[in-house]
Scaffold this motif. Structure first.
Motif, PDB file in Angstrom:
ATOM      1  N   ARG A 385       0.839  -1.215   0.000  1.00 26.85           N
ATOM      2  CA  ARG A 385       0.000   0.000   0.000  1.00 26.85           C
ATOM      3  C   ARG A 385       0.868   1.257   0.000  1.00 26.85           C
ATOM      4  O   ARG A 385       0.561   2.231  -0.699  1.00 26.85           O
ATOM      5  CB  ARG A 385      -0.923   0.000   1.217  1.00 26.85           C
ATOM      6  N   GLU A 389      -0.103   2.399  -3.564  1.00 28.15           N
ATOM      7  CA  GLU A 389      -1.264   3.263  -3.345  1.00 28.15           C
ATOM      8  C   GLU A 389      -0.880   4.683  -2.947  1.00 28.15           C
ATOM      9  O   GLU A 389      -1.445   5.656  -3.462  1.00 28.15           O
ATOM     10  CB  GLU A 389      -2.166   2.654  -2.261  1.00 28.15           C
ATOM     11  N   PHE A 442      -4.012  -2.132  -7.846  1.00 26.88           N
ATOM     12  CA  PHE A 442      -3.626  -0.722  -7.761  1.00 26.88           C
ATOM     13  C   PHE A 442      -3.547  -0.012  -9.114  1.00 26.88           C
ATOM     14  O   PHE A 442      -3.122   1.139  -9.182  1.00 26.88           O
ATOM     15  CB  PHE A 442      -2.278  -0.603  -7.034  1.00 26.88           C
TER      16      PHE A 442
END
Length: 481
Positions: A385, A389, A442
């Protein structure tokens, strides 16, 4: 607050030499939170007990503190229950023993001896299972009795405190280090502000054992007063200690290769695999026409050194959790003596790869070279992440060992990893499955490239994935998803 230390080592009176406190005298020391006393209630050749008594000045402890409720300032368990105050008292009073030093008995300081610690009032929310989960993996026998809230009023029920006896055979240094770290963990509070310097204290005293402890994340999280950013940095630095030895400052020293590094380097040296990895990553950066690159887990700056001459790259950022590693990178790159243009081009950051950091954002390409295999599976998800992200570069170049190729290393025992700190080594199928899932989740496209000589059955020694944001993809080649 009260702590006793008992040994049956013969002669037991050697405990005085280990603690640097004469059994014939009472020792007193004034601290900011009260007065610390050391005395010996039992002194024989068979058994010796040292008692640490801390008389807390509750008025002095809260004087000048803002934001503390008027009742909470004076009605609390600080004078009676073991807490971070006791840890400070241990460090200040038994500092030589905690550091493993004994001028008169140096050989004894390195010798495991029978020890018993008694804490009459130790906080522990919940039942005694937490106590056992912290101390038993370190070799202790734990005897714990929950204390009543008030013996005069049984109907009030039990308190959150235990009378605890801990029995172990260990060096006094190791045992005091366990207490120093785990008492604040059980108390789940500290009497002072937690800053990044506390990470050094944690790693200095827990570095030799914390990484193998099944409760390492809970220990780090509570010791650092539930500050998630500091916990992530501490755990990342803990992983990096296998690449160096601990100094007094708790930092990693990487001036020489450690046995774990030497094994990995020896396995790969004959094929110059590290050089091939770096060259392959630099070629990808150049092919992507990147103007800015961030190297996550830059270590001592081997890749950074090869990226600096790339003319198309105007901005390079290196990130690592090891302060010492970054210092070594500065020395390796000799950045202070470089022309101003190159000095302006490079920036080194101290940070955790599993904690969102806005300094990671805004780069064309992120490079992640031989990093993910050092992360536990749960933290790998967090790292994904942070990378895909939050940092969200336009492209990512990521490498990891190919586990199948390990069969080509005759000196590597079957089933073992190339580096002792590797948490996993993936086959090509496993790596491609993980990479496709990150791309799907993603919004990236991914292709795979081999690094090193490709075996027709086992594949390459290193596997590389190149991720490109969908909307920025430019004529992908290789096996694109």
């Amino acid at each position: 607050m009260f702590l006793t230390i008992t040994t049956t080592h013969r002669p037991a009176t050697d405990l005085g030499y280990l603690l640097h406190k004469n059994p014939a005298r009472v020792y007193s020391r004034r601290e900011s939170f009260g007065t610390v006393h050391v005395f010996y209630p039992t002194v024989t050749e068979e058994t010796c007990t040292a008692a640490l008594y801390v008389n807390v000045d509750v008025i002095g402890l809260v004087r000048g503190r803002d934001g503390v409720g008027p009742l909470g300032q004076y009605v609390n368990d600080r004078p009676y229950a073991a807490s971070s105050l006791l840890s400070v008292a241990i460090a200040e009073t038994f500092g030589s023993a905690l550091g493993g030093r004994s001028k008169d008995r140096p050989e004894l300081a390195d010798t495991p001896i029978p020890l018993q610690f008694f804490l009459p009032t130790l906080p522990c929310r919940g039942d005694a299972s937490l106590l056992r989960s912290l101390f038993e993996p370190l070799g202790y026998r734990v005897d714990a009795e929950r204390l009543a809230l008030d013996d005069r009023f049984p109907s009030w029920g039990d308190s959150a405190f235990f009378s605890v006896t801990l029995t172990v055979t260990a060096t006094l240094q190791a045992a005091l280090g366990h207490l120093y770290v785990l008492i604040p963990v059980l108390d789940n509070a500290k009497h002072y502000w937690i800053a990044e310097e506390e990470i050094d204290k944690l790693l200095r005293h827990a570095g030799p054992w914390l990484n193998a402890h099944p409760q390492k994340e809970l220990i780090a999280h509570r010791y650092l007063k539930r500050r998630r950013n500091l916990t992530d940095i501490a755990l990342d630095r803990l992983l990096s200690t296998d690449d160096g030895t601990q100094t007094d400052a708790g930092e990693s020293t990487q001036s020489a290769a450690t046995p774990t590094e030497e094994r990995e380097q020896a396995l790969e040296r004959t094929m110059s695999l590290n050089d091939q990895r770096m060259s392959a990553v630099v070629r990808e950066v150049e092919a992507l026409h990147a103007a800015s690159v961030i190297d996550l887990g830059c270590g001592e700056g081997r890749l950074l050194r090869q990226l600096l001459p790339v003319k198309s790259v105007a901005r390079i950022t290196g990130v690592d959790v090891s302060v010492r590693g970054l210092e070594n990178a500065r020395e390796r790159l000799d950045n202070d003596r470089q022309p101003q243009m190159l000095r302006d081009k490079l920036k080194l950051l101290h940070g955790s790869l599993t904690y969102r950091d806005r300094r990671f954002e805004g780069h064309d390409v992120a490079t992640v070279v031989e990093v993910i295999e050092h992360l536990d599976e749960a933290r790998l998800t967090t790292f994904s992440r942070v990378l895909f992200e939050f940092a969200r570069p336009k492209a990512i170049v990521l490498t990891t060992p190919n586990q199948e190729f390990n069969a080509k290393f005759p000196s590597l025992p079957a089933g073992e990893f190339r580096h002792l700190d590797h948490r996993f080594e993936w086959t090509r199928a496993q790596f491609e499955s993980w990479a496709h899932e990150q791309a799907r989740q993603f919004g990236y496209r991914v292709r795979f490239e081999p690094i090193g000589e490709v075996d027709p059955v086992l594949g390459p020694p290193t596997q590389m994935a190149v991720f490109i944001l969908d909307q920025l993809d430019q004529q992908p080649h290789g096996n694109a998803s």
